[in-house]
Design a protein around this motif. Structure first.
Motif, PDB file in Angstrom:
ATOM      1  N   SER A  42       0.848  -1.180   0.000  1.00 33.01           N
ATOM      2  CA  SER A  42       0.000   0.000   0.000  1.00 33.01           C
ATOM      3  C   SER A  42       0.890   1.238   0.000  1.00 33.01           C
ATOM      4  N   PHE A  43       0.549   2.201  -0.840  1.00 27.76           N
ATOM      5  CA  PHE A  43       1.283   3.468  -0.914  1.00 27.76           C
ATOM      6  C   PHE A  43       0.365   4.567  -0.403  1.00 27.76           C
ATOM      7  N   PRO A  44       0.603   5.075   0.830  1.00 20.60           N
ATOM      8  CA  PRO A  44      -0.353   6.005   1.436  1.00 20.60           C
ATOM      9  C   PRO A  44      -0.429   7.378   0.767  1.00 20.60           C
ATOM     10  N   ILE A 109       1.640   2.746  -8.647  1.00 20.76           N
ATOM     11  CA  ILE A 109       0.868   1.691  -7.987  1.00 20.76           C
ATOM     12  C   ILE A 109       0.516   2.149  -6.576  1.00 20.76           C
ATOM     13  N   GLY A 110      -0.786   2.173  -6.289  1.00 21.52           N
ATOM     14  CA  GLY A 110      -1.261   2.568  -4.969  1.00 21.52           C
ATOM     15  C   GLY A 110      -1.515   1.371  -4.074  1.00 21.52           C
ATOM     16  N   GLN A 111      -2.067   0.320  -4.627  1.00 20.44           N
ATOM     17  CA  GLN A 111      -2.347  -0.916  -3.892  1.00 20.44           C
ATOM     18  C   GLN A 111      -1.914  -2.082  -4.768  1.00 20.44           C
ATOM     19  N   LEU A 158      10.821   1.475  -7.923  1.00 21.10           N
ATOM     20  CA  LEU A 158      11.079   0.379  -8.843  1.00 21.10           C
ATOM     21  C   LEU A 158      10.186   0.547 -10.059  1.00 21.10           C
ATOM     22  N   SER A 159      10.604  -0.004 -11.172  1.00 26.08           N
ATOM     23  CA  SER A 159       9.840   0.125 -12.414  1.00 26.08           C
ATOM     24  C   SER A 159       9.401  -1.246 -12.914  1.00 26.08           C
ATOM     25  N   PRO A 160       8.411  -1.853 -12.252  1.00 28.66           N
ATOM     26  CA  PRO A 160       7.947  -3.147 -12.748  1.00 28.66           C
ATOM     27  C   PRO A 160       7.206  -2.983 -14.063  1.00 28.66           C
ATOM     28  N   GLN A 161       7.173  -4.059 -14.838  1.00 33.06           N
ATOM     29  CA  GLN A 161       6.453  -4.013 -16.092  1.00 33.06           C
ATOM     30  C   GLN A 161       5.810  -5.358 -16.373  1.00 33.06           C
ATOM     31  N   PHE A 174       8.805   4.173   0.169  1.00 33.02           N
ATOM     32  CA  PHE A 174       7.910   5.085   0.862  1.00 33.02           C
ATOM     33  C   PHE A 174       6.552   4.456   1.170  1.00 33.02           C
ATOM     34  N   GLY A 175       6.325   3.224   0.717  1.00 31.80           N
ATOM     35  CA  GLY A 175       5.050   2.556   0.915  1.00 31.80           C
ATOM     36  C   GLY A 175       5.065   1.647   2.129  1.00 31.80           C
ATOM     37  N   ILE A 176       3.950   0.961   2.318  1.00 25.53           N
ATOM     38  CA  ILE A 176       3.787   0.032   3.429  1.00 25.53           C
ATOM     39  C   ILE A 176       3.703  -1.372   2.844  1.00 25.53           C
ATOM     40  N   VAL A 177       4.683  -2.196   3.166  1.00 22.46           N
ATOM     41  CA  VAL A 177       4.672  -3.586   2.731  1.00 22.46           C
ATOM     42  C   VAL A 177       3.985  -4.389   3.832  1.00 22.46           C
TER      43      VAL A 177
END
Length: 188
Positions: A42-44, A109-111, A158-161, A174-177
């Motif tokens: 989650s990215f707050p 990506i937010g969630q 990161l740059s997933p694709q 900066f997100g919550i894992v």
């Protein structure tokens, strides 16, 4: 009314969901089956990015209303001359600056959800206009993060694709894992 819409932008990515039930098409037939997804990331700050992305839409709509109105009022000699040019420059400059400022917020990506059987990934990302885009993909369509070449931006995100060429931005730092074991097992 504007504050209600901005407040609704802040709720675009709820952060209190652990499991989410989502209907997916089964591979055996046309009957849908229920799959449960666990929220692993989650990215707050995505709600603030969505708010800024929506702000440029509201700026554009306001400019579309104000600029012609100023032109009509100027032709009727109700307002002083050159007000039309000032409104047009202000409106266009505001939209251009906000559009350039929010370009890096595209496909963030937010969630991130992973199904219980680790076969599907649900990606909730942000588009250019501040809307939430949900996409469910198979794990085979996700290019593993360790297979990608290192980039200079990896220190920030990161740059997933995906195998279809869609690129995302994942702010792990900066997100919550929420479940690092499952996230590492499936995504790396």
């Amino acid at each position: 009314m504007l504050f209600k819409k901005l407040r609704s932008c802040l709720r675009i990515f709820p952060s209190n969901t652990k499991y989410i039930k989502y209907t997916t098409a089964s591979t055996s037939g046309n009957t849908p089956e229920k799959a449960e997804f666990e929220n692993v990331f989650s990215f707050p700050f995505i709600k603030y990015m969505a708010m800024v992305n929506r702000l440029k839409v509201y700026q554009g709509l306001a400019s579309c209303i104000v600029v012609p109105s100023c032109g009509i009022l100027e032709m009727m000699n109700v307002i002083p001359g050159n007000t039309f040019y000032a409104a047009a420059y202000t409106g266009m400059t505001g939209v251009a600056v906000l559009s350039l400022f929010t370009l890096p917020f595209n496909n963030v990506i937010g969630q991130l959800y992973i199904s219980e059987d680790n076969k599907q990934i649900k990606i909730s990302s942000l588009n250019f206009f501040g809307k939430r885009i949900d996409k469910i993909v198979n794990v085979d369509d996700w290019v593993p993060l360790l297979d990608l070449a290192p980039k200079t931006t990896d220190a920030f995100y990161l740059s997933p694709q995906l195998t279809d060429g869609t690129k995302y931005k994942l702010f792990v730092k900066f997100g919550i894992v929420r479940n690092s074991h499952k996230m590492g097992q499936v995504l790396e």
